[in-house]
Design a protein around this motif. Structure first.
Motif, PDB file in Angstrom:
ATOM      1  N   GLN A 190      -0.314  -0.121   9.000  1.00 30.90           N
ATOM      2  CA  GLN A 190      -1.371  -1.120   8.822  1.00 30.90           C
ATOM      3  C   GLN A 190      -1.992  -1.488  10.173  1.00 30.90           C
ATOM      4  O   GLN A 190      -3.227  -1.561  10.309  1.00 30.90           O
ATOM      5  CB  GLN A 190      -0.788  -2.382   8.157  1.00 30.90           C
ATOM      6  CG  GLN A 190      -0.151  -2.168   6.799  1.00 30.90           C
ATOM      7  CD  GLN A 190      -1.163  -2.009   5.684  1.00 30.90           C
ATOM      8  OE1 GLN A 190      -2.369  -2.215   5.880  1.00 30.90           O
ATOM      9  NE2 GLN A 190      -0.696  -1.654   4.502  1.00 30.90           N
TER      10      GLN A 190
ATOM     11  N   ALA B 145       0.856  -1.187   0.000  1.00 28.28           N
ATOM     12  CA  ALA B 145       0.000   0.000   0.000  1.00 28.28           C
ATOM     13  C   ALA B 145       0.894   1.240   0.000  1.00 28.28           C
ATOM     14  O   ALA B 145       1.653   1.461   0.939  1.00 28.28           O
ATOM     15  CB  ALA B 145      -0.917   0.001   1.221  1.00 28.28           C
TER      16      ALA B 145
ATOM     17  N   HIS C 276      -5.509  -6.276   5.500  1.00 30.72           N
ATOM     18  CA  HIS C 276      -4.326  -5.579   5.994  1.00 30.72           C
ATOM     19  C   HIS C 276      -3.264  -6.578   6.458  1.00 30.72           C
ATOM     20  O   HIS C 276      -2.063  -6.304   6.368  1.00 30.72           O
ATOM     21  CB  HIS C 276      -4.708  -4.596   7.101  1.00 30.72           C
ATOM     22  CG  HIS C 276      -5.455  -3.404   6.584  1.00 30.72           C
ATOM     23  ND1 HIS C 276      -4.841  -2.395   5.875  1.00 30.72           N
ATOM     24  CD2 HIS C 276      -6.771  -3.084   6.623  1.00 30.72           C
ATOM     25  CE1 HIS C 276      -5.742  -1.495   5.519  1.00 30.72           C
ATOM     26  NE2 HIS C 276      -6.924  -1.893   5.963  1.00 30.72           N
TER      27      HIS C 276
ATOM     28  N   ARG D 204      -5.878  -6.440  -3.478  1.00 24.62           N
ATOM     29  CA  ARG D 204      -4.540  -6.874  -3.046  1.00 24.62           C
ATOM     30  C   ARG D 204      -3.821  -7.639  -4.150  1.00 24.62           C
ATOM     31  O   ARG D 204      -2.737  -8.170  -3.931  1.00 24.62           O
ATOM     32  CB  ARG D 204      -4.656  -7.755  -1.794  1.00 24.62           C
ATOM     33  CG  ARG D 204      -4.427  -7.008  -0.482  1.00 24.62           C
ATOM     34  CD  ARG D 204      -5.385  -5.872  -0.270  1.00 24.62           C
ATOM     35  NE  ARG D 204      -5.066  -5.102   0.933  1.00 24.62           N
ATOM     36  CZ  ARG D 204      -5.808  -4.105   1.382  1.00 24.62           C
ATOM     37  NH1 ARG D 204      -6.921  -3.755   0.743  1.00 24.62           N
ATOM     38  NH2 ARG D 204      -5.438  -3.430   2.464  1.00 24.62           N
TER      39      ARG D 204
ATOM     40  N   ASP E 243      -1.319  -7.315   3.398  1.00 23.30           N
ATOM     41  CA  ASP E 243      -0.320  -6.277   3.121  1.00 23.30           C
ATOM     42  C   ASP E 243       0.949  -6.523   3.929  1.00 23.30           C
ATOM     43  O   ASP E 243       2.063  -6.397   3.420  1.00 23.30           O
ATOM     44  CB  ASP E 243      -0.881  -4.896   3.474  1.00 23.30           C
ATOM     45  CG  ASP E 243      -1.982  -4.438   2.533  1.00 23.30           C
ATOM     46  OD1 ASP E 243      -2.016  -4.917   1.386  1.00 23.30           O
ATOM     47  OD2 ASP E 243      -2.807  -3.606   2.956  1.00 23.30           O
TER      48      ASP E 243
END
Length: 262
Positions: free
Chosen positions: A42, A34, A137, A219, A140
């Motif tokens: 995050q 991100a 998240h 994602r 990520d």
């Protein structure tokens, strides 16, 4: 087990998976896929919205009143505040906020409605949204660390919210919401089939549930999935799918995600 109990059990398990990621002392400042977000961002993002979720359930009137004072950059301002905390402070913030939120969610009934930053949500949808955010998240962070996560049956919750968010992906971009239905047929991590949408729909999306969930949470790039998409509406949807609130997401560039890690 009630639907609320089932969702809370899975949210607790998703939380445990997130906390099991091997985040070392130096990894908190590591960049994630991100843009502009580090690992600490995050975790801080989750903590911030966990606290907001608790307020929304505990004091819906006060929460609605506070929405009027929000500026468009409130998420960025929250990130700046979190960056002022030491690493241990971010970790403890998340653990405290998540624990309190889970306790508060346990008071919800199936028929309860909860305010949020868009339309009010059912209790089930509200908990599902927090599970989706936790999983996304977490992806990520896993991508940033270069670790592979084992996909689980909890992905069915992410897939459900992904299908229901079809109109949102178009509306948030100012595009007409299509009237043509889409049939979604996915294979869960254990091989179990899962489907949503009319069986006779001309437009279809088929493939691994993991790939679908990665795509609707932006994602992974569509070109990096094994999804089979048929029909103009389905193709348009898969190009802009977005199951999280907020403005249009930028998504990922081809080859830019370790999404196959789950």
């Amino acid at each position: 087990m009630s639907l609320i109990d089932e969702l809370l059990t899975d949210l607790r398990a998703e939380t445990a998976d997130l906390e099991s990621l091997p985040i070392g002392p130096r990894d908190w400042e590591r960049a994630t896929p991100a843009e502009g977000w580090m690992v600490r961002d995050q975790i801080g993002h989750l903590a911030f919205f966990d606290e907001a979720a608790t307020r929304a359930v505990a004091d819906p009137v006060g929460f609605r009143g506070a929405l009027a004072g929000l500026t468009p950059d409130f998420v960025d301002l929250q990130a700046d505040e979190a960056r002022a905390l030491p690493v241990q402070g971010v970790r403890e913030w998340f653990r405290t906020a998540r624990g309190t939120m889970l306790e508060t969610f346990a008071t919800l009934g199936v028929k309860d409605r909860v305010p949020w930053y868009g339309p009010d949500m059912s209790a089930a949808s509200f908990i599902t949204a927090r599970l989706m955010e936790t999983w996304a998240h977490g992806q990520d962070i896993a991508d940033a660390l270069g670790v592979r996560r084992t996909p689980t049956a909890r992905l069915r919750h992410v897939a459900t919210i992904g299908v229901r968010a079809l109109p949102y992906g178009f509306a948030v971009r100012g595009l007409p919401v299509p009237v043509e239905p889409v049939r979604v047929e996915l294979v869960m991590p254990d091989g179990t089939p899962w489907a949503a949408g009319p069986e006779d729909a001309a437009d279809t999306v088929r493939g691994p549930m993991l790939d679908f969930c990665l795509l609707v949470t932006q994602r992974i790039h569509r070109d990096d999935t094994a999804l089979e998409v048929s029909g103009e509406t389905a193709a348009a949807w898969m190009g802009i799918a977005q199951c999280f609130a907020g403005g249009p997401g930028k998504g990922r560039q081809p080859g830019g995600s370790q999404g196959d890690a789950g």
